[in-house]
Design a protein around this motif. Structure first.
Motif, short mmCIF file in Angstrom:
data_model
loop_
_atom_site.label_atom_id
_atom_site.label_comp_id
_atom_site.label_asym_id
_atom_site.label_seq_id
_atom_site.Cartn_x
_atom_site.Cartn_y
_atom_site.Cartn_z
N LYS A 97 0.86 -1.19 0.00
CA LYS A 97 0.00 0.00 0.00
C LYS A 97 0.90 1.24 0.00
O LYS A 97 1.72 1.40 0.90
CB LYS A 97 -0.91 0.01 1.22
CG LYS A 97 -1.79 -1.22 1.38
CD LYS A 97 -2.80 -1.02 2.51
CE LYS A 97 -3.48 -2.33 2.87
NZ LYS A 97 -2.77 -3.07 3.92
N ASN A 98 0.73 2.06 -1.03
CA ASN A 98 1.51 3.28 -1.15
C ASN A 98 0.72 4.43 -0.54
O ASN A 98 -0.39 4.73 -0.97
CB ASN A 98 1.81 3.56 -2.63
CG ASN A 98 2.79 4.70 -2.82
OD1 ASN A 98 2.58 5.80 -2.29
ND2 ASN A 98 3.85 4.45 -3.57
N LYS A 99 1.27 5.07 0.48
CA LYS A 99 0.53 6.09 1.21
C LYS A 99 0.38 7.39 0.43
O LYS A 99 -0.59 8.12 0.61
CB LYS A 99 1.20 6.34 2.56
CG LYS A 99 1.17 5.13 3.47
CD LYS A 99 1.74 5.43 4.83
CE LYS A 99 1.70 4.19 5.71
NZ LYS A 99 2.23 4.45 7.07
N LYS A 100 1.35 7.67 -0.45
CA LYS A 100 1.32 8.94 -1.18
C LYS A 100 0.20 8.98 -2.20
O LYS A 100 -0.57 9.94 -2.26
CB LYS A 100 2.67 9.17 -1.87
CG LYS A 100 2.77 10.53 -2.56
CD LYS A 100 4.14 10.74 -3.15
CE LYS A 100 4.23 12.11 -3.82
NZ LYS A 100 5.59 12.35 -4.41
N ASP A 101 0.09 7.93 -3.02
CA ASP A 101 -0.95 7.92 -4.05
C ASP A 101 -2.15 7.04 -3.69
O ASP A 101 -3.07 6.87 -4.50
CB ASP A 101 -0.37 7.48 -5.40
CG ASP A 101 0.31 6.11 -5.32
OD1 ASP A 101 0.01 5.34 -4.39
OD2 ASP A 101 1.14 5.82 -6.19
N GLN A 102 -2.12 6.46 -2.47
CA GLN A 102 -3.24 5.66 -1.97
C GLN A 102 -3.54 4.45 -2.86
O GLN A 102 -4.69 4.03 -3.00
CB GLN A 102 -4.50 6.52 -1.83
CG GLN A 102 -4.36 7.66 -0.84
CD GLN A 102 -4.11 7.18 0.58
OE1 GLN A 102 -4.89 6.40 1.12
NE2 GLN A 102 -3.04 7.63 1.20
N LYS A 103 -2.50 3.88 -3.46
CA LYS A 103 -2.68 2.72 -4.31
C LYS A 103 -2.36 1.43 -3.55
O LYS A 103 -1.44 1.41 -2.73
CB LYS A 103 -1.80 2.81 -5.56
CG LYS A 103 -2.22 3.88 -6.55
CD LYS A 103 -1.33 3.87 -7.78
CE LYS A 103 -1.79 4.91 -8.80
NZ LYS A 103 -0.92 4.92 -10.01
N THR A 104 -3.12 0.39 -3.84
CA THR A 104 -2.88 -0.93 -3.26
C THR A 104 -2.46 -1.86 -4.39
O THR A 104 -3.21 -2.06 -5.35
CB THR A 104 -4.14 -1.48 -2.57
OG1 THR A 104 -4.49 -0.61 -1.48
CG2 THR A 104 -3.91 -2.88 -2.04
N ILE A 105 -1.24 -2.41 -4.28
CA ILE A 105 -0.67 -3.25 -5.33
C ILE A 105 -0.58 -4.69 -4.84
O ILE A 105 0.01 -4.97 -3.80
CB ILE A 105 0.73 -2.75 -5.74
CG1 ILE A 105 0.68 -1.27 -6.13
CG2 ILE A 105 1.27 -3.60 -6.89
CD1 ILE A 105 -0.22 -0.95 -7.29
N ASN A 124 -15.54 0.29 1.19
CA ASN A 124 -16.49 1.23 1.77
C ASN A 124 -16.89 0.74 3.16
O ASN A 124 -17.67 -0.21 3.28
CB ASN A 124 -17.71 1.38 0.86
CG ASN A 124 -17.34 1.92 -0.51
OD1 ASN A 124 -16.63 2.92 -0.62
ND2 ASN A 124 -17.80 1.26 -1.57
N TRP A 125 -16.33 1.36 4.17
CA TRP A 125 -16.54 0.92 5.54
C TRP A 125 -17.78 1.59 6.16
O TRP A 125 -18.05 2.76 5.92
CB TRP A 125 -15.34 1.26 6.40
CG TRP A 125 -14.10 0.50 6.07
CD1 TRP A 125 -13.05 0.92 5.32
CD2 TRP A 125 -13.77 -0.83 6.50
NE1 TRP A 125 -12.08 -0.05 5.25
CE2 TRP A 125 -12.49 -1.14 5.97
CE3 TRP A 125 -14.42 -1.78 7.29
CZ2 TRP A 125 -11.86 -2.35 6.19
CZ3 TRP A 125 -13.80 -2.99 7.51
CH2 TRP A 125 -12.53 -3.27 6.97
N SER A 169 -7.78 -1.19 4.55
CA SER A 169 -7.28 0.15 4.83
C SER A 169 -8.47 1.10 4.74
O SER A 169 -9.58 0.69 4.40
CB SER A 169 -6.19 0.56 3.82
OG SER A 169 -6.72 0.59 2.51
N GLY A 170 -8.23 2.37 5.04
CA GLY A 170 -9.29 3.36 4.93
C GLY A 170 -10.05 3.63 6.21
O GLY A 170 -10.98 4.44 6.22
#
Length: 278
Positions: A97-105, A124-125, A169-170
């Motif tokens: 999980k990249n915190k800068k661009d909020q991407k999950t790889i 969606n929590w 996450s989120g």
């Protein structure tokens, strides 16, 4: 003096935050749809730094360490088959999980190659008012539907992280526990400590960056005809029949194909209840 004290506190906070924190989760799984009594349990790491986090199997790192030592010795040490077998993992993927661009790889191996895709479904929590205590942490309840399962998570704001195991996450805190409604998969935080940096992971084979839907299609192709799939992979050079252990020449390609198909069928059976159903 007061300014110096404030500066020292800020510097200490920066140094502390710059370190990588490892959270160890116990992952309990029922991956075989035909046998819910077949329960697998293993540990997984969630390593968190200021820039990113990584989630992966503890056994993955141990296996990589054994293999790296063997390669560095030129194969002189040889593989201890019992040891390698004991380090087999149901968690063959890794998630960054990249915190800068909020991407999950997401990364996983299919056949010879590593397939990578960017998760395209947001979580969606629904945060509920219910709170309790798990271990040393005060936690709050949250729910979400993801990958064909309904998940319940308990997160804490006692720690300065907004992350969690797997793709979770989120939430405004760290996930301490997550479990699906059928009880097939659960993640439980056991302990945490600091490490120097993210570990080096072996990545043999080509790296294939694809869309998530294409990754699913490639998985199905591999399951239906593993030999043809591996022969079609870029730069694989096909399957070379290995030498017979007793020195009796090459093994029959037809026998090798049959064994591979049987192995993949067995793997498919043992993983017929995946964490993501759709």
């Amino acid at each position: 003096m007061k300014k110096i004290g404030v500066f020292a506190m800020v510097l200490l906070a920066q140094i502390t935050f710059a370190q990588t924190n490892r959270f160890v989760y116990q992952v309990t799984m029922k991956p075989n749809a035909e046998d819910k009594n077949d329960i697998k349990t293993e540990n997984a790491y969630l390593d968190i730094s200021a820039d990113k986090s990584m989630f992966y199997s503890e056994n993955r790192i141990k296996r990589d360490s054994v293999m790296r030592a063997n390669f560095q010795s030129g194969g002189a040490r040889g593989f201890n088959r019992d040891q390698m077998e004991s380090l087999r993992s149901v968690i063959n993927y890794s998630i960054e999980k990249n915190k800068k661009d909020q991407k999950t790889i997401y990364k996983d191996r299919i056949g010879r190659d590593i397939y990578t895709y960017e998760e395209d479904r947001p979580l969606n929590w629904k945060i509920l008012s219910e709170t309790t205590k798990i271990g040393d942490y005060k936690v709050q309840k949250a729910e979400t539907d993801f990958g064909g399962r309904k998940w319940t998570a308990w997160f804490t704001t006692d720690l300065p992280y907004q992350d969690g195991p797997y793709k979770f996450s989120g939430l405004p805190g760290l996930v301490v526990k997550a479990e699906d409604s059928s009880g097939d998969y659960s993640f439980d935080l056991m302990k945490n400590y600091k490490i120097a940096d993210f570990p080096e992971m072996n990545s043999f084979g080509n790296a294939m960056k694809v869309k998530r839907t294409d990754y699913v299609k490639q998985q199905e192709k591999y399951k239906s005809d593993p030999t043809a799939f591996i022969n079609s992979q870029r730069g694989s050079g096909g399957i070379n029949p290995p030498r017979n252990r007793n020195g009796g020449g090459n093994q029959n390609p037809a026998d090798m194909r049959k064994r591979m198909e049987e192995r993949v069928k067995e793997e498919a059976k043992n993983n017929s209840n995946p964490i993501e159903l759709k």
